[in-house]
Write a protein that holds these residues in place. Sequence first.
Motif, PDB file in Angstrom:
ATOM      1  N   GLU A  38      52.896  42.263  34.130  1.00  0.00           N
ATOM      2  CA  GLU A  38      54.044  41.182  33.934  1.00  0.00           C
ATOM      3  C   GLU A  38      54.649  42.525  32.983  1.00  0.00           C
ATOM      4  O   GLU A  38      56.726  41.747  32.951  1.00  0.00           O
ATOM      5  CB  GLU A  38      53.744  39.772  32.550  1.00  0.00           C
TER       6      GLU A  38
ATOM      7  N   TYR B 237      54.330  38.556  38.099  1.00  0.00           N
ATOM      8  CA  TYR B 237      55.277  38.359  38.172  1.00  0.00           C
ATOM      9  C   TYR B 237      56.325  39.178  38.203  1.00  0.00           C
ATOM     10  O   TYR B 237      57.435  39.748  38.711  1.00  0.00           O
ATOM     11  CB  TYR B 237      55.434  37.060  37.027  1.00  0.00           C
TER      12      TYR B 237
ATOM     13  N   ASP C 203      42.635  24.438  52.740  1.00  0.00           N
ATOM     14  CA  ASP C 203      41.891  25.975  53.191  1.00  0.00           C
ATOM     15  C   ASP C 203      41.893  25.311  54.585  1.00  0.00           C
ATOM     16  O   ASP C 203      42.711  27.027  55.217  1.00  0.00           O
ATOM     17  CB  ASP C 203      40.807  26.550  52.570  1.00  0.00           C
TER      18      ASP C 203
ATOM     19  N   GLU D 122      49.317  38.493  49.238  1.00  0.00           N
ATOM     20  CA  GLU D 122      48.104  36.927  48.283  1.00  0.00           C
ATOM     21  C   GLU D 122      49.041  35.751  49.286  1.00  0.00           C
ATOM     22  O   GLU D 122      49.819  35.283  48.710  1.00  0.00           O
ATOM     23  CB  GLU D 122      47.488  36.578  47.109  1.00  0.00           C
TER      24      GLU D 122
HETATM   25  P1  C2E Z   1      43.910  33.334  42.029  1.00  0.00           P
HETATM   26  O1  C2E Z   1      43.386  33.975  43.668  1.00  0.00           O
HETATM   27  O2  C2E Z   1      43.675  34.029  40.851  1.00  0.00           O
HETATM   28  O3  C2E Z   1      45.378  33.496  41.895  1.00  0.00           O
HETATM   29  C1  C2E Z   1      46.287  34.020  41.270  1.00  0.00           C
HETATM   30  C2  C2E Z   1      47.106  33.179  40.311  1.00  0.00           C
HETATM   31  O4  C2E Z   1      47.623  33.908  39.484  1.00  0.00           O
HETATM   32  C3  C2E Z   1      48.376  32.938  41.342  1.00  0.00           C
HETATM   33  O5  C2E Z   1      47.994  31.207  40.568  1.00  0.00           O
HETATM   34  C4  C2E Z   1      49.325  33.152  40.799  1.00  0.00           C
HETATM   35  O6  C2E Z   1      50.678  32.522  40.745  1.00  0.00           O
HETATM   36  C5  C2E Z   1      49.193  33.555  39.507  1.00  0.00           C
HETATM   37  N1  C2E Z   1      49.833  34.548  39.225  1.00  0.00           N
HETATM   38  C6  C2E Z   1      50.006  35.857  39.673  1.00  0.00           C
HETATM   39  N2  C2E Z   1      50.223  36.504  39.294  1.00  0.00           N
HETATM   40  C7  C2E Z   1      50.521  36.090  37.648  1.00  0.00           C
HETATM   41  C8  C2E Z   1      51.247  36.950  36.626  1.00  0.00           C
HETATM   42  O7  C2E Z   1      51.865  37.413  36.704  1.00  0.00           O
HETATM   43  N3  C2E Z   1      51.495  35.926  35.695  1.00  0.00           N
HETATM   44  C9  C2E Z   1      51.256  34.831  35.361  1.00  0.00           C
HETATM   45  N4  C2E Z   1      50.976  33.944  34.273  1.00  0.00           N
HETATM   46  N5  C2E Z   1      50.492  34.303  37.101  1.00  0.00           N
HETATM   47  C10 C2E Z   1      50.194  35.236  37.356  1.00  0.00           C
HETATM   48  P2  C2E Z   1      48.212  29.383  41.804  1.00  0.00           P
HETATM   49  O8  C2E Z   1      49.149  29.696  42.958  1.00  0.00           O
HETATM   50  O9  C2E Z   1      48.735  28.513  40.572  1.00  0.00           O
HETATM   51  O10 C2E Z   1      46.637  29.484  42.093  1.00  0.00           O
HETATM   52  C11 C2E Z   1      46.029  29.554  41.280  1.00  0.00           C
HETATM   53  C12 C2E Z   1      44.461  29.826  41.115  1.00  0.00           C
HETATM   54  O11 C2E Z   1      44.260  29.117  42.578  1.00  0.00           O
HETATM   55  C13 C2E Z   1      44.207  31.013  42.073  1.00  0.00           C
HETATM   56  O12 C2E Z   1      44.091  32.009  41.643  1.00  0.00           O
HETATM   57  C14 C2E Z   1      43.114  30.537  42.880  1.00  0.00           C
HETATM   58  O13 C2E Z   1      41.940  30.072  43.030  1.00  0.00           O
HETATM   59  C15 C2E Z   1      43.865  29.172  43.327  1.00  0.00           C
HETATM   60  N6  C2E Z   1      44.215  29.231  45.351  1.00  0.00           N
HETATM   61  C16 C2E Z   1      45.653  28.753  45.267  1.00  0.00           C
HETATM   62  N7  C2E Z   1      45.752  28.569  46.420  1.00  0.00           N
HETATM   63  C17 C2E Z   1      44.699  28.385  47.483  1.00  0.00           C
HETATM   64  C18 C2E Z   1      44.081  28.485  48.603  1.00  0.00           C
HETATM   65  O14 C2E Z   1      44.928  28.075  48.971  1.00  0.00           O
HETATM   66  N8  C2E Z   1      42.965  27.741  48.227  1.00  0.00           N
HETATM   67  C19 C2E Z   1      41.488  28.201  47.243  1.00  0.00           C
HETATM   68  N9  C2E Z   1      40.322  27.849  47.433  1.00  0.00           N
HETATM   69  N10 C2E Z   1      41.954  28.319  46.494  1.00  0.00           N
HETATM   70  C20 C2E Z   1      43.518  28.963  46.621  1.00  0.00           C
END
Ligand code: C2E
Length: 730
Positions: A684, A703, A535, A503
Amino acid sequence: MKKALHFISHTLGFERLSKYERDYLHDANIRSSIYMGVIVMLLEIWMLVRQTVSKIIPKYLAGGDLLALLIKYTTKYWLFLLVGFGIMLFCSFQKDKKLSKGRFWALTIVGSACVLYTSVLSLESFTKESESVTPVMAGIMNAMLISIYVLLFVIGASIVVYALFKYLKHKTIVPLEHAAIIGFTLVCLAFGVFVSYSDFWGAKEIICFLTMVIYVGCLLIYRPYITILILGASFLGFYEVLLTYQNGMSFQAQEVVINGELLKITSGDTVNYITFFISLTTICFAIYHGRLNEAKKTKALEKSAKEDALTGMNNYSYFPALAKEYIQGVTENFGENVFLFLDVHNFKAFNDRRGFEAGDKFLVAIGKYISDIFSDSLCARQADDHFVVLTKTEGLQERLDRLNRLVHDYDEEILLGINCGAYHLTGENEDPRMAIDRARYAAHLIKNRFQTVYAEYDKTMSEEYHKRLYVVNSIDSAVSNGWIVPFYQPVVWSDTKELCGCEALARWMDPVYGQLFPNEFIPVLEEYRLIHKLDKAIFESVCRDLRAAMDAGKPVVPVSLNFSRLDFELMDAPQELEDLVTRYRIPKELIHVEVTESALTDNFSRLNAAMNRIKELGYSLWLDDFGSGYSSLNVLKDYQFDVVKIDMRFLSNLENSEKSKTLIDCIIKMANRINMLTLTEGVETEMQAEFLNQIGCNRLQGYLFGKPIPKDALYTRIDSGELIVAKKHL
Ligand code: C2E
Ligand code: MG
Ligand code: MG
């Protein structure tokens, strides 16, 4: 008939003028008074020189006492000079209606000079009976003189007292400006009459009188009917009473003998005189109407620059200037003044349901509620359904409650209300725009929380607030400088734990703040409707990375891209993606489109069209964060998703919760039944992975298999064998 009456009343200046027009004319008169002050000063300087050359020097040379001569011949002119100077000063400082130090001193000078002149020096100017002045006439003139002197004395003394009083109380002094203009008019006319009267009987021209009426009539512009009264009374008074009555002769009297000389007032003179009066009055009319037109034009211009076209409130470009003025008026207890940012809760829903026109009407109504409730404060519409107010804190809660109630009751079917962010003034140097933005930020924090109506900005918010502002202002440079980069998080098959995809998750590598995470920039970019820029940048970087990897002969896996709901509004998202994929020659099976569940709750038709388009173009469509929001199984029914990503919240406490286990089990079975594949996020622990594998979840992400990392780090893990790329990806 009505039209004719209206025309006459307009021409003569009887019509009602707006406050703006009255102020405009008044200010023009005040500006004219500056010139009058200057003219008085020049005249008096000239008189002083004349007195010195013609009287003081010869008498001094003949043995006179210099000090006594100076007092006798120049005191009067020095005082007049002071008056002129004071008036000029007073009118020059007119910008602030408050009594500034400069204006206070100007007034004191003028007032004192008037008092001194009238109380000490006036007696000598009384008219004595002489060959040319009959006792009756001398009586009339002296009575007039006495009234003028008394008036001047009273005015002078009042000015000094009034100025002192107002100065101490910081009050405005507009009435004094009116008094100054009227006083000026009277003094000038009286001066003209007296000088020309003696000139006339000294067989000289009545130039002084004519000059004075021009001076008064053309510089100080009154309403036309007042001009007729003033000029008419002066002409009539001067000509009819002073010149005619004195000799008991009628207006048509032809001859008088003065100092043994025969003087003729011919009827030709009379005609000239009347012609002069009529012409001057007409010129005064023209100037008046010219100024009035100017006022109207300026008003219209100012109105469009200051007013919000829909609600008639102040607009947002004008508000900061008003707020600055307001702040300048605050001298103590700054914190008792507060900027409010008002945001209408659910306005969008109202607009969607009731239509655009009703939405506009609603905004006008809200504008009216705000203007009424905060009638003693500064209000403006900022944009859309956002309003700003600068007001006192006293009674604020009660006012907000009232406003909230009114807005709430506007439509019974839609849950409406007001969210209010507040920022208290900290000092006189407060920047209104910054203050509003802070109030807006406080309002933002309670957005979508219907119960919380009011939030205050405080210092602890400051850092986050600045970061938000920074993000909004820097998104363009972040994109063009390559600060926005995709990190890749592995997705594995749950049975083999082999890498079947990644992802792409955005990271902002900032030169000032360091690495920023999505929660620090995604919501704010969405709020300011800028998310599509980010994006697009991520889509392109992912395509570029894939292309580079393929060109380098490295193994590649499909990458899922996150689409924001707003991407479908702010750009033609499917087409943008298609263009990039074509440009970088990426096989379509290498791109998965993730749309978060909460994106799909509103505006079904547009989103549905976009989803269908993505499918038609050949991309795999994934439903992100299933179960995180107001999950509706409808989403699964209405859209054609290939994969459901189950939200990581289901995994919390999985070990101890049979309920969670059953729930996930059901979701996965249900998805399978309707031919959707499943992926669980946030894995996890080994135990979670094992459980999910057993119940038939296809893919895992979390993770346990790797955090989001840069492209190179991902390849290092692949190259080292830590991650094994699966043979099949779909
Ligand atoms: P998402 O698409 O649901 O992405 C998954 C989020 O969960 C990611 O956080 C990821 O780092 C986190 N995650 C994955 N595995 C684990 C785990 O085992 N434990 C925990 N605690 N967290 C985990 P991230 O990277 O902070 O992104 C958060 C959200 O931000 C994403 O949720 C997505 O909705 C948004 N996002 C990230 N990148 C983009 C992008 O390029 N464009 C848009 N529109 N939204 C984005
Ligand atoms: Mg996602
Ligand atoms: Mg997710």
